[in-house]
Design a protein around this motif. Sequence first.
Motif: not given
Length: 208
Positions: A166-169, A174-175
């Motif tokens: 789930t880190a990239h999502a 946030w971005t």
Amino acid sequence: MSAIPSAATRANLPSPATIQQLHHYAYKARDAEETRHFYEDILGLPLYHIIQSDYVPSTGEYCPYTHFFFRLNDGSFIAFFDIGDDEKPLPSPNTPPWVNHIAFRVDTVADLEATKARLQAHGIEVLGITDHHIFKSIYFFDPNGIRLELSAQLAGEALMARESRTAHARLAEWTERKQQWRKERAAGKVTESLKPGTNDRPEFVPGS
């Protein structure tokens, strides 16, 4: 941000090298012996290597220094430069003192407890043990004002693998919000710093 090469250029780029582990992290030290006493005598990291020179190899500038390394159990190092001015490194004026730090891993929570007692016996203030759910930590400062963390991992590989999926999502979310925040700040609509959309640590909210 770094430039993004064209698709044609990217297609011909070599693959990134496999980064195996940390080789060393280097900081400025006020005094080499004071720093050696802290890392070797108190924390138990052996002094392993010293480089002394009048000129900086990477830039060629004149700046006499003693560069000294302490070895971690995995073969990596934390290193320091004593440039002979007897001055501590200055903290960043736009960064809270808890942000920039280096964390070392120990095997167990019992190791954290033992090290905390050892540090306190030497008059060193220690925060924690702090529960981060996937690991527990203690925090303290070295003689140069550098914040250190010792961490004992709690989560196993399976949990960390789930977290990684789930880190990239989460970072993309946030971005996206940060890009919108930048537009609103430029338009004078917001003045406060951006907050995350979720709070993974509600237990630290005052009054919770």
